[in-house]
Design a protein around this motif. Structure first.
Motif, PDB file in Angstrom:
ATOM      1  N   ILE A 197       0.817  -1.216   0.000  1.00  0.00           N
ATOM      2  CA  ILE A 197       0.000   0.000   0.000  1.00  0.00           C
ATOM      3  C   ILE A 197       0.849   1.263   0.000  1.00  0.00           C
ATOM      4  O   ILE A 197       0.332   2.361  -0.229  1.00  0.00           O
ATOM      5  CB  ILE A 197      -0.951   0.009   1.219  1.00  0.00           C
ATOM      6  N   GLY A 198       2.157   1.121   0.226  1.00  0.00           N
ATOM      7  CA  GLY A 198       3.032   2.283   0.230  1.00  0.00           C
ATOM      8  C   GLY A 198       3.708   2.557  -1.099  1.00  0.00           C
ATOM      9  O   GLY A 198       4.597   3.416  -1.165  1.00  0.00           O
ATOM     10  N   TRP A 199       3.282   1.844  -2.163  1.00  0.00           N
ATOM     11  CA  TRP A 199       3.879   2.064  -3.486  1.00  0.00           C
ATOM     12  C   TRP A 199       2.810   2.526  -4.462  1.00  0.00           C
ATOM     13  O   TRP A 199       1.775   1.874  -4.592  1.00  0.00           O
ATOM     14  CB  TRP A 199       4.522   0.787  -4.013  1.00  0.00           C
ATOM     15  N   PRO A 200       3.029   3.655  -5.175  1.00  0.00           N
ATOM     16  CA  PRO A 200       4.129   4.597  -4.983  1.00  0.00           C
ATOM     17  C   PRO A 200       3.869   5.516  -3.800  1.00  0.00           C
ATOM     18  O   PRO A 200       2.769   5.505  -3.230  1.00  0.00           O
ATOM     19  CB  PRO A 200       4.129   5.371  -6.297  1.00  0.00           C
ATOM     20  N   LYS A 201       4.867   6.318  -3.464  1.00  0.00           N
ATOM     21  CA  LYS A 201       4.714   7.217  -2.321  1.00  0.00           C
ATOM     22  C   LYS A 201       3.687   8.308  -2.604  1.00  0.00           C
ATOM     23  O   LYS A 201       2.927   8.685  -1.721  1.00  0.00           O
ATOM     24  CB  LYS A 201       6.062   7.848  -1.965  1.00  0.00           C
ATOM     25  N   ILE A 202       3.663   8.790  -3.845  1.00  0.00           N
ATOM     26  CA  ILE A 202       2.711   9.839  -4.233  1.00  0.00           C
ATOM     27  C   ILE A 202       1.977   9.386  -5.490  1.00  0.00           C
ATOM     28  O   ILE A 202       2.478   9.544  -6.615  1.00  0.00           O
ATOM     29  CB  ILE A 202       3.432  11.187  -4.483  1.00  0.00           C
ATOM     30  N   PRO A 203       0.794   8.790  -5.361  1.00  0.00           N
ATOM     31  CA  PRO A 203       0.064   8.288  -6.536  1.00  0.00           C
ATOM     32  C   PRO A 203      -0.396   9.391  -7.481  1.00  0.00           C
ATOM     33  O   PRO A 203      -0.775   9.099  -8.624  1.00  0.00           O
ATOM     34  CB  PRO A 203      -1.136   7.559  -5.905  1.00  0.00           C
ATOM     35  N   GLU A 204      -0.388  10.646  -7.036  1.00  0.00           N
ATOM     36  CA  GLU A 204      -0.889  11.736  -7.870  1.00  0.00           C
ATOM     37  C   GLU A 204      -0.047  11.959  -9.128  1.00  0.00           C
ATOM     38  O   GLU A 204      -0.463  12.686 -10.034  1.00  0.00           O
ATOM     39  CB  GLU A 204      -0.949  13.035  -7.057  1.00  0.00           C
ATOM     40  N   TYR A 205       1.114  11.323  -9.210  1.00  0.00           N
ATOM     41  CA  TYR A 205       1.910  11.445 -10.424  1.00  0.00           C
ATOM     42  C   TYR A 205       1.283  10.696 -11.592  1.00  0.00           C
ATOM     43  O   TYR A 205       1.624  10.949 -12.749  1.00  0.00           O
ATOM     44  CB  TYR A 205       3.336  10.941 -10.184  1.00  0.00           C
TER      45      TYR A 205
ATOM     46  N   GLY B 146       9.258   3.314  -4.519  1.00  0.00           N
ATOM     47  CA  GLY B 146       8.036   4.062  -4.792  1.00  0.00           C
ATOM     48  C   GLY B 146       8.219   5.556  -4.926  1.00  0.00           C
ATOM     49  O   GLY B 146       7.227   6.288  -5.033  1.00  0.00           O
ATOM     50  N   TYR B 147       9.450   6.040  -4.940  1.00  0.00           N
ATOM     51  CA  TYR B 147       9.683   7.481  -5.085  1.00  0.00           C
ATOM     52  C   TYR B 147       9.720   7.855  -6.565  1.00  0.00           C
ATOM     53  O   TYR B 147      10.375   7.189  -7.377  1.00  0.00           O
ATOM     54  CB  TYR B 147      11.000   7.888  -4.416  1.00  0.00           C
ATOM     55  N   PHE B 148       9.007   8.931  -6.908  1.00  0.00           N
ATOM     56  CA  PHE B 148       9.022   9.415  -8.282  1.00  0.00           C
ATOM     57  C   PHE B 148      10.380  10.063  -8.573  1.00  0.00           C
ATOM     58  O   PHE B 148      10.891  10.859  -7.782  1.00  0.00           O
ATOM     59  CB  PHE B 148       7.902  10.428  -8.500  1.00  0.00           C
TER      60      PHE B 148
ATOM     61  N   VAL C 171      -0.573   2.151 -11.091  1.00  0.00           N
ATOM     62  CA  VAL C 171       0.213   0.926 -11.061  1.00  0.00           C
ATOM     63  C   VAL C 171       0.307   0.489  -9.616  1.00  0.00           C
ATOM     64  O   VAL C 171       0.598   1.304  -8.722  1.00  0.00           O
ATOM     65  CB  VAL C 171       1.627   1.132 -11.656  1.00  0.00           C
ATOM     66  N   GLN C 172       0.036  -0.789  -9.361  1.00  0.00           N
ATOM     67  CA  GLN C 172       0.120  -1.325  -8.001  1.00  0.00           C
ATOM     68  C   GLN C 172       1.200  -2.396  -7.932  1.00  0.00           C
ATOM     69  O   GLN C 172       1.480  -3.098  -8.914  1.00  0.00           O
ATOM     70  CB  GLN C 172      -1.222  -1.903  -7.567  1.00  0.00           C
ATOM     71  N   LYS C 173       1.777  -2.511  -6.742  1.00  0.00           N
ATOM     72  CA  LYS C 173       2.862  -3.454  -6.501  1.00  0.00           C
ATOM     73  C   LYS C 173       2.386  -4.532  -5.537  1.00  0.00           C
ATOM     74  O   LYS C 173       1.832  -4.226  -4.478  1.00  0.00           O
ATOM     75  CB  LYS C 173       4.068  -2.710  -5.927  1.00  0.00           C
ATOM     76  N   TYR C 174       2.635  -5.779  -5.888  1.00  0.00           N
ATOM     77  CA  TYR C 174       2.288  -6.912  -5.037  1.00  0.00           C
ATOM     78  C   TYR C 174       3.564  -7.649  -4.636  1.00  0.00           C
ATOM     79  O   TYR C 174       4.398  -7.985  -5.477  1.00  0.00           O
ATOM     80  CB  TYR C 174       1.326  -7.853  -5.763  1.00  0.00           C
ATOM     81  N   ILE C 175       3.688  -7.908  -3.339  1.00  0.00           N
ATOM     82  CA  ILE C 175       4.888  -8.518  -2.788  1.00  0.00           C
ATOM     83  C   ILE C 175       4.630 -10.001  -2.521  1.00  0.00           C
ATOM     84  O   ILE C 175       3.584 -10.351  -1.952  1.00  0.00           O
ATOM     85  CB  ILE C 175       5.302  -7.830  -1.473  1.00  0.00           C
ATOM     86  N   PRO C 176       5.550 -10.879  -2.926  1.00  0.00           N
ATOM     87  CA  PRO C 176       5.349 -12.309  -2.630  1.00  0.00           C
ATOM     88  C   PRO C 176       5.448 -12.567  -1.139  1.00  0.00           C
ATOM     89  O   PRO C 176       6.279 -11.968  -0.437  1.00  0.00           O
ATOM     90  CB  PRO C 176       6.484 -12.994  -3.410  1.00  0.00           C
TER      91      PRO C 176
END
Length: 454
Positions: free
Chosen positions: A165-173, A209-211, A447-452
């Motif tokens: 849930i912390g990726w990306p840090k700023i979804p507004e990009y 997650g940083y732009f 874009v969402q990130k899923y961790i194994p």
């Protein structure tokens, strides 16, 4: 109340007489037991017995009570096994409590031994499970079992991925529709291709997650994106399905966005008669050797899989528009495994087709896992044990077991990741170091990130 005494009554009377003689008690106060077969009036179980025993010594009373089961649920049972008219349970209901042998509250009934408990017949579910196991045992090793769909066996499995849930840090990009994503595992970078007016077409994030930056040169409508790392440099490949001056091309960029190579004629759709004339090319996969695989035909006139050398010469080409073996209806995604096989998401035909990467020979196809929706994207996990498949219309990621060297067989769905409604996962990519899965969602425009999890 009367009770039928059995043949053991004289024995109890003799036992009482011996107990009184040892204690010096008077035999005149002893209990009187009727002879066998005779019916006699007896005292009530709750009052008369206590009055009759009150004159006996304590150890005699205990002896007799233990023989007669005083205070236990069976105390109201006659010697022939029949229930007395006023049972222990009914006395307890009437009086509100039960009195024990010593005037105290009655003790709890002793537990019934397991060997004496009444056995219940097996329930219907147990019978059904036994029947299923027996059937599987009979089918074991047969062709019926080999063709059996194992997907139901995995429904109870725990989830394999969790959302970061912390990726990306700023979804507004994310300011447009996110169509594609690619991971540079070597440098820890994530490239996102998006569409829209007056929006940057390529966004670059760190794996945390940083732009970082964006670029927009000569990109019209990005559809697929891929990152190639070699011993000397890195490059970003993009398929462009636009219809204006930049469309119908496959282009190579530097990581900073400098255009390095164009395959196809920008702005001009072509037929498969000319290898490097594309019509809405969907996706590209580039091996470390420089060999290139392109699926050409995201709704255009071409429906083909093309392999090019590192100097952009045709090695082989396969596929036409159709539903037969080796034919395509919107080939949408392509990837290569370590065993020399090329996997293509044949979206319109709701199947995955597999080809030999050296000769282009058809090796097999999977269709049974895609009855609900066709595959939009195919990518292997970092260990090549599973194949991640995006299904846009049902908002799902399907995790399929990857077959080893040999027969392709049929697909086995190991697990799924159900996304929110209207998310619409379009294309995915996998970080080959961490195993994380990145999903480009055109419905959610993110874009969402899923961790194994393992």
């Amino acid at each position: 109340m009367t009770s039928q005494r059995g043949p053991k009554a004289p024995f109890h009377a003799c036992r009482q007489q011996r107990c009184l003689r040892r204690s010096g008690g008077s035999p005149s106060r002893s209990l009187s037991f009727p002879a066998p077969g005779r019916r006699a009036e007896t005292l009530s179980a709750s009052a008369g017995r206590r009055r009759a025993l009150s004159g006996l010594p304590l150890h005699c009373r205990r002896s007799l009570r233990s023989r007669h089961g005083c205070g236990q649920p069976g105390a109201g049972r006659s010697s022939d096994g029949s229930e007395s008219r006023l049972s222990w349970a009914s006395r307890r209901r009437e009086t509100g409590r039960s009195r024990g042998c010593h005037g105290n509250a009655a003790r709890r009934p002793l537990p019934v031994p397991a060997s004496m408990r009444r056995k219940r017949p097996p329930g219907p579910w147990l019978v059904m499970a036994s029947a299923v196991l027996a059937l599987l045992a009979l089918l074991w090793g047969s062709q019926v079992l080999k063709a059996f769909d194992y997907s139901f066996l995995w429904k109870g499995q725990q989830q394999m991925y969790k959302l970061d849930i912390g990726w990306p840090k700023i979804p507004e990009y994310f300011t447009g529709q996110t169509f594609c994503v690619a991971v540079d595992s070597l440098h820890g970078l994530v490239y996102v291709g998006q569409r829209g007016d007056n929006v940057p077409k390529v966004l670059v994030f760190s794996e945390e997650g940083y732009f970082l930056y964006s670029w927009n040169n000569t990109v019209e409508m990005p559809h697929g994106i891929f990152v190639l790392n070699t011993a000397t440099d890195s490059s970003v490949w993009i398929t462009d399905v636009g219809k204006d001056k930049y469309g119908h091309t496959v282009k190579q960029y530097s990581p900073s966005g400098k255009l390095m190579q164009i395959l196809g004629t920008p702005g001009n759709a072509g037929s498969s008669l000319i290898p490097l004339q594309f019509d809405q090319p969907a996706e590209i996969f580039v091996e470390e050797s420089g060999d290139i695989y392109v699926v050409d035909g995201d709704g255009g006139m071409n429906n083909r899989l093309l392999k090019l050398s590192n100097d952009y010469k045709e090695i082989w080409m396969t596929g036409t528009n159709g539903t037969g073996i080796g034919q395509f209806k919107i080939p949408h995604s392509v990837t290569v495994d370590p065993f020399g096989r090329v996997w293509v998401a044949d979206r319109g035909n709701k199947r995955i087709q597999v080809f030999d990467k050296v000769t282009g020979e058809w090796l097999g196809s999977w269709s049974s896992c895609f009855s609900e929706d066709g595959p939009y994207s195919v990518r292997f996990t970092a260990n090549y044990k599973y194949l991640i498949v995006a299904q846009l219309n049902i908002n799902r990621l399907a995790i399929l077991a990857a077959p080893p060297v040999g027969s392709i067989g049929d697909c086995v769905m190991v697990n799924t990741v159900q996304l929110a409604d209207e998310t619409k996962p379009h294309l995915v990519d996998v970080d080959m170091k961490s195993g994380a899965v990145y999903v480009a969602e055109i419905g959610a425009q993110q874009v969402q990130k899923y961790i194994p999890l393992s």
